[in-house]
Design a protein around this motif. Structure first.
Motif, mmCIF file in Angstrom:
data_model
loop_
_atom_site.group_PDB
_atom_site.id
_atom_site.type_symbol
_atom_site.label_atom_id
_atom_site.label_comp_id
_atom_site.label_asym_id
_atom_site.label_seq_id
_atom_site.Cartn_x
_atom_site.Cartn_y
_atom_site.Cartn_z
ATOM 1 N N GLY A 359 0.729 -1.291 0.062
ATOM 2 C CA GLY A 359 -0.097 -0.157 -0.021
ATOM 3 C C GLY A 359 0.833 1.273 -0.067
ATOM 4 O O GLY A 359 0.603 2.242 -0.659
ATOM 5 N N ALA A 360 2.062 1.265 0.638
ATOM 6 C CA ALA A 360 2.945 2.445 1.041
ATOM 7 C C ALA A 360 3.433 2.616 -0.649
ATOM 8 O O ALA A 360 3.540 3.709 -1.054
ATOM 9 C CB ALA A 360 3.956 2.239 1.810
ATOM 10 N N ALA A 361 4.003 1.391 -0.972
ATOM 11 C CA ALA A 361 4.562 1.671 -2.434
ATOM 12 C C ALA A 361 3.545 1.953 -3.419
ATOM 13 O O ALA A 361 4.087 2.854 -4.413
ATOM 14 C CB ALA A 361 5.164 0.268 -3.093
ATOM 15 N N ARG A 362 2.277 1.582 -3.498
ATOM 16 C CA ARG A 362 1.513 2.113 -4.539
ATOM 17 C C ARG A 362 1.039 3.610 -4.335
ATOM 18 O O ARG A 362 1.087 4.210 -5.404
ATOM 19 C CB ARG A 362 0.166 1.182 -4.298
ATOM 20 N N ALA A 363 0.898 4.205 -3.221
ATOM 21 C CA ALA A 363 0.780 5.494 -2.824
ATOM 22 C C ALA A 363 1.815 6.311 -3.560
ATOM 23 O O ALA A 363 1.631 7.395 -4.070
ATOM 24 C CB ALA A 363 0.390 5.695 -1.497
ATOM 25 N N ILE A 364 3.336 5.814 -3.160
ATOM 26 C CA ILE A 364 4.494 6.664 -3.536
ATOM 27 C C ILE A 364 4.231 6.501 -5.021
ATOM 28 O O ILE A 364 4.620 7.566 -5.680
ATOM 29 C CB ILE A 364 5.556 5.846 -3.115
ATOM 30 N N ALA A 379 5.812 19.043 -2.227
ATOM 31 C CA ALA A 379 5.470 17.408 -2.398
ATOM 32 C C ALA A 379 6.566 16.798 -2.574
ATOM 33 O O ALA A 379 6.573 15.464 -2.046
ATOM 34 C CB ALA A 379 4.770 17.677 -4.013
ATOM 35 N N ALA A 380 7.750 17.517 -3.050
ATOM 36 C CA ALA A 380 9.150 16.589 -3.015
ATOM 37 C C ALA A 380 9.621 16.188 -1.635
ATOM 38 O O ALA A 380 10.145 15.027 -1.394
ATOM 39 C CB ALA A 380 10.133 17.385 -3.871
ATOM 40 N N GLU A 381 9.235 17.047 -0.781
ATOM 41 C CA GLU A 381 9.842 16.832 0.618
ATOM 42 C C GLU A 381 8.773 15.631 1.238
ATOM 43 O O GLU A 381 9.415 15.017 2.021
ATOM 44 C CB GLU A 381 9.773 18.143 1.604
ATOM 45 N N ALA A 386 8.108 10.120 2.820
ATOM 46 C CA ALA A 386 7.256 8.710 2.862
ATOM 47 C C ALA A 386 8.075 7.796 2.441
ATOM 48 O O ALA A 386 8.265 6.691 2.979
ATOM 49 C CB ALA A 386 6.274 8.971 1.543
ATOM 50 N N ARG A 387 9.044 7.945 1.264
ATOM 51 C CA ARG A 387 10.272 6.974 0.933
ATOM 52 C C ARG A 387 11.027 6.230 2.150
ATOM 53 O O ARG A 387 11.421 5.121 2.516
ATOM 54 C CB ARG A 387 10.989 7.324 -0.202
ATOM 55 N N GLY A 388 11.315 7.446 2.848
ATOM 56 C CA GLY A 388 12.095 6.941 4.232
ATOM 57 C C GLY A 388 11.578 6.031 5.080
ATOM 58 O O GLY A 388 11.882 4.994 5.651
ATOM 59 N N LEU A 389 10.378 6.472 5.296
ATOM 60 C CA LEU A 389 9.226 5.651 6.309
ATOM 61 C C LEU A 389 9.177 4.221 5.786
ATOM 62 O O LEU A 389 9.244 3.337 6.547
ATOM 63 C CB LEU A 389 8.007 6.327 6.648
ATOM 64 N N ALA A 390 9.070 4.138 4.504
ATOM 65 C CA ALA A 390 8.714 3.077 3.846
ATOM 66 C C ALA A 390 9.955 1.772 3.631
ATOM 67 O O ALA A 390 9.955 0.722 3.707
ATOM 68 C CB ALA A 390 8.037 2.969 2.513
ATOM 69 N N PHE A 391 11.165 2.693 3.199
ATOM 70 C CA PHE A 391 12.112 1.903 2.546
ATOM 71 C C PHE A 391 13.437 1.652 3.612
ATOM 72 O O PHE A 391 14.459 1.468 2.993
ATOM 73 C CB PHE A 391 12.307 2.057 1.138
ATOM 74 N N VAL A 441 1.812 6.147 3.299
ATOM 75 C CA VAL A 441 0.675 6.417 2.395
ATOM 76 C C VAL A 441 0.126 7.603 2.447
ATOM 77 O O VAL A 441 -0.233 8.421 1.642
ATOM 78 C CB VAL A 441 -0.472 5.366 2.716
ATOM 79 N N THR A 442 -0.121 8.203 4.005
ATOM 80 C CA THR A 442 -0.785 9.483 4.153
ATOM 81 C C THR A 442 0.003 10.578 3.694
ATOM 82 O O THR A 442 -0.409 11.581 2.920
ATOM 83 C CB THR A 442 -0.890 9.598 5.615
ATOM 84 N N LEU A 443 1.354 10.566 3.665
ATOM 85 C CA LEU A 443 2.309 11.594 3.185
ATOM 86 C C LEU A 443 2.323 11.533 1.545
ATOM 87 O O LEU A 443 2.566 12.739 1.054
ATOM 88 C CB LEU A 443 3.694 11.346 3.912
#
Length: 452
Positions: A359-364, A379-381, A386-391, A441-443
Motif C-alpha cells: 500500500g505504501a509503495a502504491r501510494a508513492i 511535495a518533493a519533501e 514517505a520513501r524514508g518511512l517505507a524503505f 501512505v498519508t504523506l
C-alpha cells in the motif's frame, strides 16, 4: 500328547522357524544401515542421487527428509544424540556455520575428493575446520519469464535495481529467508554487496513490488515457470533447470552476486555415521558430480570442468568467470552472526506486513506519476519522507553490528527470558512497520494532492 512327543513337536517347530528365517535372510537384501539425509533440495535432485547411490551400494537404503534449511537446523538440534539423521545437505554455508557453532557436525576428512580445488575465487570450497564440504557451486540472481515480460511490456532485468521501479509493481514473486536457506543467501548477498542500509532499501523496495511471499523457495521458480510471476530472486539452479527443461524463462547473475558452495556434512550423533560418510563421498566423486549436469538439476559442480570433459553442456555458466566479476566477497561468519536477526527483520517488516508495504509503495508510485515534471518543493519533501518511512530498515547498521544485540538472537528461545525479550522486540518492529507504512501512505497522498 505325551511329554516326549510334545517336546519333539516343539523342537521341530523351532527348527522350521530358524530355517524359514535363514531362507528369508538369503532372499532379502541385507541392509547395512539406512542413511537419512536432511535437505531442502527438490525431488529431481534427491531422487537422482538416491537412485545412483543405492545402485552403487545396494546394502544401504537412502531416506530423504525434505525440510527447509531453518526447519532442518531445528530438527537436528532437537533430535537426541544417537538418533539424529546422518547427513545435512543444503545451499547455505551460513546454516552450516550455525550447525558447526552448536557442535552438531562431525569432521570427515576421509570423504574428500582430492581433485576438487581449495577455492572458488577467494572463497574456500570446504570448511577450513573440516566439518562440511562444498558439493556444488551456487550463485544468486534473477529468474524471469520471457513471455510474461513481453505480454506486460517489461524489460528483462540485469541488476537488482531493475526490479525496483513502479512498472514492476505486482509482477514479482519472492519468499522469506526464514522459509528458505537459498533466499537467506540471496538476502545476505544483497546486504553484503550494497551495505546494510542500502541493501535493506533494495530488499524493501523489491518486496513492495511482490505479488506474494511464497511458502517455500520452490514457489518462486514454479511461479515464474508457469507465468504466475514475471520475475523473482532465486538460486541459479532453479533458473537454469527451468531454462534447460524448456520453460520460457531465463536467468541472470547481477553484478551484486556471489558464487559460494552448496554444502554437505556428516551430522554428529547420527545412527549410522559410516554409511553417511559413504553417501557424502559419493556426492563428491566424479560420478556424483556428473549428476549435477542433468538438465533437470542444472547445478554447477565443484569439480573443475576439465575433469568433466565432454559432459558440460554448451553455454553452461562458468563459475570461475562469475566469481571473478562478482562485487561480493561473501563472508559466512558475518552472515552466521546475524542469521536470526535478518530472518526476524524480514518477516516482521515484509512477510507479515506485505499488504501495508504494498500500500505504501502504491501510494508513492501514484504520487510520483502525478508529480512527474512538476516543480513542488513541498511535495518533493513529503515524498522523500514517505520513501524514508517505507524503505528504511528499522534496525540501523550500528545496532546490527552490536555483539550484545546479535548474541541475544543467537540464544535459544526455549529460555523464557530470552523468548520474552526477542518476542518483545519483534512485536515492536511489527507495530512500527505498520505505523510507518500507513504514515507513508498519508504523506504520499498529501504530496499527490499538491499536483497542479
Amino acid at each position: 500328547m505325551l511329554p516326549t512327543l510334545r517336546h519333539a513337536a516343539l523342537a521341530a517347530a523351532r527348527r522350521h522357524t530358524v530355517l524359514a528365517a535363514a531362507l528369508a535372510s538369503l532372499c532379502a537384501p541385507a541392509f547395512a544401515g539406512t542413511v537419512t539425509v536432511i535437505t531442502s533440495f527438490p525431488k529431481e535432485l534427491t531422487q537422482a542421487y538416491k537412485t545412483a547411490f543405492e545402485k552403487k551400494h545396494p546394502d544401504i537404503k537412502l531416506e530423504i527428509l525434505n525440510k527447509n534449511t531453518v526447519a532442518g537446523i531445528a530438527y537436528v538440534r532437537e533430535t537426541a544424540i544417537g538418533q539424529r539423521p546422518e547427513v545435512f545437505w543444503a545451499s547455505a554455508p551460513d546454516a552450516f556455520e550455525v550447525l558447526g557453532r552448536d557442535k552438531l557436525l562431525a569432521a570427515a576428512p576421509e570423504v574428500d575428493n582430492p581433485a576438487i580445488p581449495a577455492k572458488i575465487g577467494n572463497y574456500p570450497i570446504n570448511d577450513p575446520k573440516g566439518f562440511y564440504k562444498g558439493q556444488a557451486l551456487a550463485g544468486y540472481g534473477i529468474m524471469y519469464n520471457t513471455r510474461y515480460l513481453k505480454a506486460n511490456k517489461l524489460t528483462a532485468p540485469k541488476e537488482w535495481k531493475d526490479l525496483l521501479g513502479h512498472e514492476w509493481f505486482g509482477h514479482i514473486g519472492t519468499t522469506s529467508p526464514s522459509r528458505s536457506g537459498t533466499m537467506h543467501l540471496t538476502v545476505e548477498t544483497i546486504l553484503q554487496g550494497e551495505g546494510w542500509d542500502a541493501g535493506w532499501n533494495t530488499l524493501l523496495r523489491m518486496s513492495a513490488n511482490a505479488a506474494s511471499v511464497t511458502e517455500r523457495s520452490f514457489g518462486v521458480p514454479d511461479g515464474v515457470n508457469n507465468g504466475q510471476f514475471g520475475a523473482g530472486p532465486v538460486i541459479d539452479f532453479f533458473g537454469l533447470a527451468g531454462r534447460y527443461s524448456g520453460f520460457p524463462v531465463d536467468f541472470v547473475y547481477p553484478t551484486v552476486t556471489s558464487i559460494v558452495p552448496a554444502n554437505i556434512a556428516v551430522i554428529d550423533g547420527s545412527k549410522n555415521p559410516s554409511e553417511g560418510k559413504k553417501f557424502v563421498a559419493f556426492t563428491l566423486s566424479d560420478e556424483g558430480q556428473q549428476l549435477l549436469l542433468d538438465p533437470k538439476i542444472s547445478r554447477l559442480p565443484v569439480l573443475p570442468y576439465a575433469k568433466l570433459a565432454g559432459k558440460v553442456p554448451q553455454g553452461y555458466p562458468d563459475p570461475e568467470a562469475i566469481a571473478k566479476r562478482s562485487k561480493v566477497q561473501f563472508d559466512p561468519n558475518l552472515s552466521e552472526a546475524r542469521y536470526y536477526v535478518v530472518q526476524s527483520m524480514f518477516d516482521q517488516t515484509i512477510t507479515f506486513r506485505l499488504k501495508e508495504l504494498q500500500g505504501a509503495a502504491r501510494a508513492i508510485f501514484e504520487a510520483e506519476k502525478k508529480l512527474a515534471g512538476k516543480a513542488s518543493p513541498q511535495a518533493a519533501e513529503l515524498l522523500k519522507e514517505a520513501r524514508g518511512l517505507a524503505f528504511t530498515p528499522l534496525v540501523g547498521s550500528d545496532l546490527a553490528k552490536d555483539p550484545r544485540f546479535l548474541e541475544l538472537f543467537a540464544k535459544s528461545k526455549k529460555d523464557a527470558a530470552v523468548n520474552k525479550e526477542i518476542t518483545g522486540l519483534e512485536g515492536s518492529w511489527n507495530t512500527k512497520a505498520k505505523a510507518n507504512y500507513e504514515r507513508a501512505v498519508t504523506l504520499a497522498q498529501q504530496a499527490a494532492a499538491l499536483a497542479r
